[in-house]
Design a protein around this motif. Structure first.
Motif, PDB file in Angstrom:
ATOM      1  N   PRO A   1      49.719  14.132  83.284  1.00  0.00           N
ATOM      2  CA  PRO A   1      49.266  15.417  82.747  1.00  0.00           C
ATOM      3  C   PRO A   1      49.648  16.610  83.618  1.00  0.00           C
ATOM      4  CG  PRO A   1      47.417  14.162  83.607  1.00  0.00           C
ATOM      5  CD  PRO A   1      48.610  13.283  83.701  1.00  0.00           C
ATOM      6  N   GLU A   2      49.963  17.690  82.932  1.00  0.00           N
ATOM      7  CA  GLU A   2      50.184  18.983  83.572  1.00  0.00           C
ATOM      8  C   GLU A   2      49.290  19.989  82.861  1.00  0.00           C
ATOM      9  OE1 GLU A   2      54.640  19.409  85.214  1.00  0.00           O
ATOM     10  OE2 GLU A   2      54.462  19.535  83.051  1.00  0.00           O
ATOM     11  N   ILE A   3      48.551  20.744  83.625  1.00  0.00           N
ATOM     12  CA  ILE A   3      47.648  21.737  83.054  1.00  0.00           C
ATOM     13  C   ILE A   3      48.355  23.085  83.048  1.00  0.00           C
ATOM     14  CG2 ILE A   3      45.378  22.828  83.213  1.00  0.00           C
ATOM     15  CD1 ILE A   3      45.397  19.726  82.704  1.00  0.00           C
ATOM     16  N   ASP A   4      48.379  23.725  81.901  1.00  0.00           N
ATOM     17  CA  ASP A   4      49.027  25.020  81.722  1.00  0.00           C
ATOM     18  C   ASP A   4      48.020  26.124  82.030  1.00  0.00           C
ATOM     19  OD1 ASP A   4      50.200  27.370  80.776  1.00  0.00           O
ATOM     20  OD2 ASP A   4      51.007  26.420  78.972  1.00  0.00           O
ATOM     21  N   GLY A   5      48.236  26.828  83.122  1.00  0.00           N
ATOM     22  CA  GLY A   5      47.323  27.897  83.536  1.00  0.00           C
ATOM     23  C   GLY A   5      47.173  28.981  82.490  1.00  0.00           C
ATOM     24  N   GLU A   6      48.246  29.297  81.796  1.00  0.00           N
ATOM     25  CA  GLU A   6      48.184  30.338  80.773  1.00  0.00           C
ATOM     26  C   GLU A   6      47.257  29.924  79.631  1.00  0.00           C
ATOM     27  OE1 GLU A   6      51.209  33.329  78.402  1.00  0.00           O
ATOM     28  OE2 GLU A   6      52.011  31.466  79.241  1.00  0.00           O
ATOM     29  N   ARG A   7      47.328  28.676  79.218  1.00  0.00           N
ATOM     30  CA  ARG A   7      46.424  28.181  78.169  1.00  0.00           C
ATOM     31  C   ARG A   7      44.961  28.233  78.625  1.00  0.00           C
ATOM     32  NH1 ARG A   7      48.952  22.717  75.564  1.00  0.00           N
ATOM     33  NH2 ARG A   7      50.413  23.730  74.157  1.00  0.00           N
ATOM     34  N   VAL A   8      44.747  27.915  79.893  1.00  0.00           N
ATOM     35  CA  VAL A   8      43.380  27.964  80.417  1.00  0.00           C
ATOM     36  C   VAL A   8      42.856  29.397  80.376  1.00  0.00           C
ATOM     37  CG1 VAL A   8      41.958  27.621  82.481  1.00  0.00           C
ATOM     38  CG2 VAL A   8      43.644  25.886  81.825  1.00  0.00           C
ATOM     39  N   ILE A   9      43.685  30.344  80.761  1.00  0.00           N
ATOM     40  CA  ILE A   9      43.273  31.748  80.716  1.00  0.00           C
ATOM     41  C   ILE A   9      42.982  32.164  79.272  1.00  0.00           C
ATOM     42  CG2 ILE A   9      44.074  34.133  81.032  1.00  0.00           C
ATOM     43  CD1 ILE A   9      45.375  33.185  83.659  1.00  0.00           C
ATOM     44  N   TRP A  10      43.867  31.764  78.335  1.00  0.00           N
ATOM     45  CA  TRP A  10      43.609  32.084  76.923  1.00  0.00           C
ATOM     46  C   TRP A  10      42.279  31.495  76.471  1.00  0.00           C
ATOM     47  CZ3 TRP A  10      48.984  30.301  74.747  1.00  0.00           C
ATOM     48  CH2 TRP A  10      49.949  31.256  75.049  1.00  0.00           C
ATOM     49  N   ASN A  11      42.008  30.268  76.892  1.00  0.00           N
ATOM     50  CA  ASN A  11      40.764  29.612  76.509  1.00  0.00           C
ATOM     51  C   ASN A  11      39.554  30.380  77.056  1.00  0.00           C
ATOM     52  OD1 ASN A  11      38.497  27.525  76.954  1.00  0.00           O
ATOM     53  ND2 ASN A  11      39.871  26.537  75.475  1.00  0.00           N
ATOM     54  N   VAL A  12      39.647  30.807  78.299  1.00  0.00           N
ATOM     55  CA  VAL A  12      38.549  31.579  78.903  1.00  0.00           C
ATOM     56  C   VAL A  12      38.334  32.868  78.118  1.00  0.00           C
ATOM     57  CG1 VAL A  12      37.880  32.941  80.942  1.00  0.00           C
ATOM     58  CG2 VAL A  12      38.771  30.612  81.217  1.00  0.00           C
ATOM     59  N   LEU A  13      39.422  33.564  77.810  1.00  0.00           N
ATOM     60  CA  LEU A  13      39.307  34.827  77.084  1.00  0.00           C
ATOM     61  C   LEU A  13      38.794  34.633  75.666  1.00  0.00           C
ATOM     62  CD1 LEU A  13      42.600  36.557  78.266  1.00  0.00           C
ATOM     63  CD2 LEU A  13      40.274  37.004  79.068  1.00  0.00           C
ATOM     64  N   ASP A  14      39.247  33.580  74.998  1.00  0.00           N
ATOM     65  CA  ASP A  14      38.870  33.358  73.596  1.00  0.00           C
ATOM     66  C   ASP A  14      37.487  32.733  73.421  1.00  0.00           C
ATOM     67  OD1 ASP A  14      41.279  34.394  72.784  1.00  0.00           O
ATOM     68  OD2 ASP A  14      42.215  32.441  72.395  1.00  0.00           O
ATOM     69  N   TYR A  15      37.084  31.882  74.375  1.00  0.00           N
ATOM     70  CA  TYR A  15      35.866  31.106  74.146  1.00  0.00           C
ATOM     71  C   TYR A  15      34.764  31.282  75.191  1.00  0.00           C
ATOM     72  CZ  TYR A  15      38.933  28.797  70.855  1.00  0.00           C
ATOM     73  OH  TYR A  15      39.801  28.555  69.825  1.00  0.00           O
ATOM     74  N   ASP A  16      35.098  31.830  76.335  1.00  0.00           N
ATOM     75  CA  ASP A  16      34.089  31.904  77.388  1.00  0.00           C
ATOM     76  C   ASP A  16      33.611  33.321  77.680  1.00  0.00           C
ATOM     77  OD1 ASP A  16      32.544  30.314  79.294  1.00  0.00           O
ATOM     78  OD2 ASP A  16      33.657  31.435  80.823  1.00  0.00           O
TER      79      ASP A  16
END
Length: 144
Positions: free
Chosen positions: A67-82
Motif C-alpha cells: 500500500p501507498e497512501i496518497d497525501g492529497e487524497r487524505v487532505i481532500w478527505n479531511v476537507l470534505d468529511y472532517d
C-alpha cells in the motif's frame, strides 16, 4: 502498488499459480506435486512422464500489493468529511496551496505509518499475482 519479489518463483497454469518457492527447481517440484494431487499420477520421480506427459511449465516471480497512501487524497478527505460546517466557510483557503514537496512528504510519512500499523496487527496482504512468466523444461531441473 505491486512490487515484484525476484527472490521467489511460482509456477503458472492457466489462471492458477503455485505458492512462491525459493528456486525454479522448487517451483517445478511444487507443480509436479500439484499435478500428482490433482490427477493421482506419480511414481518415485514425480511421474511427470507417461499418460500425462508434461514437458514444460511457465514460471514467474510473484508480485505483492504494497500500500501507498496518497497525501492529497487524505487532505481532500479531511476537507470534505472532517472540517466542521461551522468553520468551513471561514476556512476556504485551508490546505489550498500545499507545496508539492510537502505533499510528497505527507504521502511518504502516512505510507510508513500505515505499513507499520498493518504489519504490527497482522493485516498485511499475503495475496500475490504472477504477471510475467516464461517456459522452463521440467527435465532440465528434475531428472527421471
Amino acid at each position: 502498488m505491486l512490487v515484484k519479489d525476484e527472490t521467489k518463483y511460482c509456477w503458472c497454469e492457466d489462471e492458477v499459480a503455485g505458492e512462491p518457492q525459493d528456486s525454479i527447481k522448487e517451483a517445478i517440484e511444487d507443480y509436479l506435486d500439484y499435478q500428482k494431487d490433482l490427477f493421482g499420477v506419480c511414481d518415485s520421480d514425480h511421474g511427470y512422464l507417461g499418460e500425462y506427459d508434461i514437458e514444460s511449465i511457465r514460471i514467474g516471480h510473484p508480485y505483492y500489493y504494497v500500500p501507498e497512501i496518497d497525501g492529497e487524497r487524505v487532505i481532500w478527505n479531511v476537507l470534505d468529511y472532517d472540517l466542521d460546517d461551522e468553520i468551513a466557510e471561514w476556512s476556504y483557503d485551508y490546505m489550498k496551496d500545499v507545496k508539492s514537496e510537502h505533499m510528497d512528504e505527507l504521502s511518504q510519512e502516512l505510507t510508513n505509518v500505515f505499513r507499520a500499523w498493518e504489519n504490527r496487527h497482522g493485516y498485511k496482504n499475503d495475496g500475490f499475482v504472477v504477471l510475467e512468466a516464461k517456459d522452463y523444461r521440467i527435465e532440465d531441473y528434475v531428472k527421471e
